[in-house]
Design an enzyme around this catalytic site. Structure first.
Site, PDB file in Angstrom:
ATOM      1  N   THR A 342      34.772 -19.048 -40.405  1.00  0.00           N
ATOM      2  CA  THR A 342      33.378 -18.388 -40.412  1.00  0.00           C
ATOM      3  C   THR A 342      33.851 -16.902 -40.180  1.00  0.00           C
ATOM      4  O   THR A 342      34.182 -16.639 -38.961  1.00  0.00           O
ATOM      5  CB  THR A 342      32.548 -19.083 -39.626  1.00  0.00           C
ATOM      6  OG1 THR A 342      32.418 -20.491 -39.615  1.00  0.00           O
ATOM      7  CG2 THR A 342      31.027 -18.189 -39.637  1.00  0.00           C
ATOM      8  N   HIS A 518     -30.229  -0.391 -39.103  1.00  0.00           N
ATOM      9  CA  HIS A 518     -31.508   0.568 -38.965  1.00  0.00           C
ATOM     10  C   HIS A 518     -31.190   1.450 -40.062  1.00  0.00           C
ATOM     11  O   HIS A 518     -32.071   2.469 -40.353  1.00  0.00           O
ATOM     12  CB  HIS A 518     -31.355   1.251 -37.647  1.00  0.00           C
ATOM     13  CG  HIS A 518     -30.065   2.201 -37.644  1.00  0.00           C
ATOM     14  ND1 HIS A 518     -28.750   2.049 -37.147  1.00  0.00           N
ATOM     15  CD2 HIS A 518     -29.900   3.517 -38.143  1.00  0.00           C
ATOM     16  CE1 HIS A 518     -28.110   3.035 -37.225  1.00  0.00           C
ATOM     17  NE2 HIS A 518     -28.783   4.151 -37.958  1.00  0.00           N
ATOM     18  N   ASP A 577     -28.006  -4.518 -34.152  1.00  0.00           N
ATOM     19  CA  ASP A 577     -28.079  -3.434 -35.211  1.00  0.00           C
ATOM     20  C   ASP A 577     -26.833  -3.822 -36.384  1.00  0.00           C
ATOM     21  O   ASP A 577     -26.024  -3.020 -36.349  1.00  0.00           O
ATOM     22  CB  ASP A 577     -28.196  -1.927 -34.667  1.00  0.00           C
ATOM     23  CG  ASP A 577     -28.413  -0.950 -35.637  1.00  0.00           C
ATOM     24  OD1 ASP A 577     -28.050   0.316 -35.661  1.00  0.00           O
ATOM     25  OD2 ASP A 577     -28.694  -1.257 -36.932  1.00  0.00           O
ATOM     26  N   SER A 707     -23.744   6.749 -39.346  1.00  0.00           N
ATOM     27  CA  SER A 707     -24.356   5.470 -39.039  1.00  0.00           C
ATOM     28  C   SER A 707     -24.092   4.359 -39.969  1.00  0.00           C
ATOM     29  O   SER A 707     -23.953   4.608 -41.105  1.00  0.00           O
ATOM     30  CB  SER A 707     -25.949   5.590 -38.981  1.00  0.00           C
ATOM     31  OG  SER A 707     -26.347   6.299 -37.997  1.00  0.00           O
TER      32      SER A 707
END
Length: 770
Positions: A342, A518, A577, A707
């Site tokens: 390895t 809203h 809202d 908004s």
């Protein structure tokens, strides 16, 4: 003694002898190494004996015995040097906490049995982060994440102390360091040292202390690996084309976008069975990567004593997934049979040379290479047990690769090294030394059975594109506003004879936009509403031909009633809202249109790089709305000072979620419409998040036109919406030349508080609500 877990007999392991033919090996008696309470499987005519135990148990003191040249089983002694005890199956246990700061836990044990729990509590003044109760699992690991008691005083959050670890360092300012070490008998994955960075994020990966035989479940591997891999694939190259029928495509530019190097250990210690399973798992991985629409260049090599390069990234067919998969399927373990040691160092040197060759080719073609302007991302996937026995440490080669690619604080995204433990005797410290250490990511995995890894990669292929890729914004300098914020929409309500009203919103699925209730009157009709999904004034002219998307349904929250408190002298009441608009046409994910992530969905779990299905909605809330000042952002359409063109600007604000929350909410009474309000809780319900003010820093304020837009928290390169812009105390847009007063606050509808409604309305959108 640390936690442990069973290793199945199907983990095939060959004898650790260089070049020895199986038929000429020593002959050990299996009965001399029998295991009490379990069984064993002999491999290669006595070369290795692999133990198996019933579920919930593990082989003690070792999962494997190897046949020595003198026909005795090794190891002859345990890790502490004592003569090796007779093998037996023992019940899996989890290690107990060694240290826990600013709080207490109970019950206190050194080891806990499977299904036992430990409960954490914080002292007064500290906020608990993480699940307060954790459970010992059958793989020897604890459920949930590290529990922390944090006072929020540091510039970086308290990094906590993982179970089984000890920590040095209690200051969390920029450049402060913390160091970790594990209790005796446990091994560390992740970073032993972490530094508080200017970004407020700790460098490196969170450490984990675990026993050698503890393993990662397929679900854990899938959750951790897929989130990191998806991130790499998505940011590799922005240029893509999409259609309703085709998967995402990334067009590879001449300079390249992503290279993936598959490195497979074929040494004696891994064994033929594990080699074959790892090879087949990599085939599944290539399929997964292809499902992202990515066509990277692949490098493929196997190694033992020597590396064997099968596909180079410079090969003409290296970006052909089918070609690379075929080459993978043809790999034979026997190729390395005569030189089966390895030498991981030489394997990584072969990768290093491959990168040099490619950069040489790119320079000849006139392309720029790192560090000038090269944007190629490199991914190494290494399958090995970590037991290097020749060539020296491979770690220096990792540093050479990093130097070649100019990897540093500003280029960490350009190199990912994932290491998967293969075989029964995985060396976790060696694997950890090779892997990348990145904040909130995991790059080292050790599974119970290589067959589990095959299943993991296979299941990953079926992952939904929509779930995994929400909230992805592009940050490269040339990106347009739309590319940086592909979820942003503008909403227009055209009322016959009454003019036009504008709001903002966010795309949250293929058919729905989330906005504020809203923005609409009770008698508004869906056909009066249109949604603009294109660039806006700052976009490319050719993109504006089909900018509008008609709305077929308006769905406001049923508890929203703006006149609900008029009887108490309150003219406007914004509780609940929030509204959803259903679009007439499906919006397929693209470079300029992609849903933002919503809380408590599977997509957000992946965006947060947390395991699914273990992660809960409460976990999302703890991670996103932490105690103290939570940095967030909103989008505002303003004019560029130089070009005077309208641009989409990100405004950074701070959600007051700690001691300043009450003062923030109290300023609501200074709004002109609330002069008669005596109790602020009348108008600021528990469903609002508050931003604005001048403490600890000056926050920008929203304008009337903002908004309905999203309040967003950024997590790395992913964006999660936590609120909807609802109302403000002061309309700062009317006094642009004046400094906003200290009481200028904004209130946002907290999405965590309306999740039942969102879950109901979006049930058919495939978002995978938790």
């Amino acid at each position: 003694m640390g936690p442990a877990a069973p290793l199945l007999a199907c983990l095939l392991l060959a004898p650790l002898r260089l070049g020895a033919a199986p038929s000429k090996g020593p002959n050990c008696d299996p009965q001399a190494a029998a295991i009490v309470g379990g069984s064993s499987k002999l491999q290669r005519q006595g070369g290795a004996l692999v133990y198996q135990c019933p579920a919930g148990q593990y082989p003690y003191p070792t999962p494997v015995r190897l046949c020595r040249a003198d026909s005795r089983w090794s190891p002859l002694s345990s890790r502490d040097g004592r003569p090796l005890a007779k093998a037996e199956c023992r019940a899996v246990q989890c290690p107990g906490p060694v240290e826990f700061e600013n709080g207490q836990f109970h019950p206190r044990h050194t080891l806990y049995n499977v299904s036992q729990t430990v409960t954490f509590e914080c002292f007064e003044g500290y906020t608990l982060r993480g699940a307060p109760t954790r459970t010992c699992q059958p793989n020897g690991k604890w459920s949930g994440e590290t529990v922390v008691c944090d006072d929020g005083e540091g510039q970086c959050p308290d990094p906590g102390i993982p179970i089984g670890a000890m920590k040095d360092g209690q200051h969390y300012r920029v450049e402060d360091r913390v160091r970790y070490r594990c209790r005796r008998g446990l091994e560390m994955l992740g970073s032993s040292e972490r530094t508080c960075q200017e970004s407020g994020v700790w460098s490196g990966a969170e450490p984990e202390c675990r026993d050698r035989s503890t393993y990662d479940t397929p679900e854990e591997v899938s959750a951790a690996f897929i989130s990191s891999l998806a991130e790499t694939a998505e940011v590799a190259d922005p240029n893509r084309t999409l259609s309703d029928t085709a998967k995402r495509k990334i067009r590879i530019e001449p300079g390249g976008s992503m290279n993936i190097y598959l490195v497979l250990d074929a040494s004696d210690s891994v064994g033929e069975g594990n080699f074959s399973l790892a090879r087949d798992a990599l085939v599944q991985l290539i399929e997964k990567i292809s499902s992202y629409g990515v066509s990277p260049r692949y490098g493929l090599l196997t190694f033992a004593t020597d590396p064997k390069v099968v596909v180079r990234t410079t090969d003409p067919q290296s970006s052909d997934a089918n070609y690379v998969s075929d080459k993978l399927g043809e790999l034979k373990y026997q190729t390395h049979a005569l030189r089966s040691g390895t030498n991981t160092r030489r394997a990584l040197e072969a990768v290093h040379n491959m990168i040099i060759e490619q950069e040489h080719d790119e320079l000849q073609q006139g392309h720029k290479v790192a560090p000038v302007a090269n944007s190629t991302r490199h991914v190494l996937v290494i399958m090995t047990d970590g037991n290097t026995n020749m060539g020296g440490s491979p770690e220096p080669v990792v540093h050479q690769i990093r130097e070649l690619l100019s990897i540093g604080r500003n280029r960490e995204d350009y190199l990912d090294i994932y290491v998967f433990g293969v075989g029964a005797l995985v060396n976790l410290p060696n694997l950890n030394s090779l892997a990348s250490h990145k904040s909130d990511e995991k790059h080292v995995f050790s599974v119970q059975d290589m067959k589990d890894l095959q299943k993991t990669f296979h299941h990953m292929i079926d992952e939904s594109e929509t779930l995994s890729m929400c909230g992805m914004g592009w940050e490269f300098p040339e990106a347009s506003d739309r590319q940086k914020n592909p979820w942003h929409v503008s909403i227009k309500v055209t009322r016959p004879g009454k003019g036009v009203e504008s709001c903002k919103g966010a795309l949250v699925s293929e058919y729905f936009v989330l906005t504020a209730a809203h923005c609409f009157n009770i008698d508004d009709q869906a056909q009066w509403i249109s949604v603009d999904l294109e660039e806006g004034a700052g976009g490319s002219p050719g993109a504006r031909a089909d900018r509008g998307n008609r709305v077929v349904a308006l769905r406001s929250h049923p508890k929203y009633h703006i006149g609900g408190l008029q009887g108490a002298g309150v003219p406007e009441f914004y509780d609940y809202d929030v509204a959803l608009l259903k679009l007439e046409k499906k919006v397929p994910s693209s470079f300029t249109a992609r849903p933002i992530c919503l809380p408590c969905t599977e997509g957000t779990t992946r965006a947060l790089r947390k395991p699914h299905p273990q992660t809960t909605c409460k976990d999302h809330e703890r991670l996103l709305l932490t105690a103290g000042e939570v940095q967030a952002l909103f989008l505002h359409e303003g004019k560029d000072p130089q070009s005077q063109k309208k641009t989409l600007q990100r405004q950074t604000v701070h959600i007051k979620n700690g001691v300043k929350k009450s003062a923030c909410e109290a300023d609501a009474k200074k709004a002109s419409i609330y002069v008669n309000v005596t109790d602020v809780s009348q108008v600021v319900t528990p469903r609002f998040l508050c931003t604005g003010g001048i403490d600890p820093v000056v926050d920008p304020n929203t304008c009337k036109g903002d908004s309905g837009g999203p309040l967003i928290i950024a997590k790395g390169k992913r964006y999660v919406q936590v609120g909807v812009i609802s109302w403000g105390v002061v309309d700062v847009c009317k006094q642009r030349q004046k400094q906003a007063p200290a009481h200028a606050r904004d209130f946002h509808l907290n999405l965590f508080t309306v999740l039942p409604w969102l879950r109901e309305q979006l049930a058919e959108e495939g978002l995978g609500f938790l």
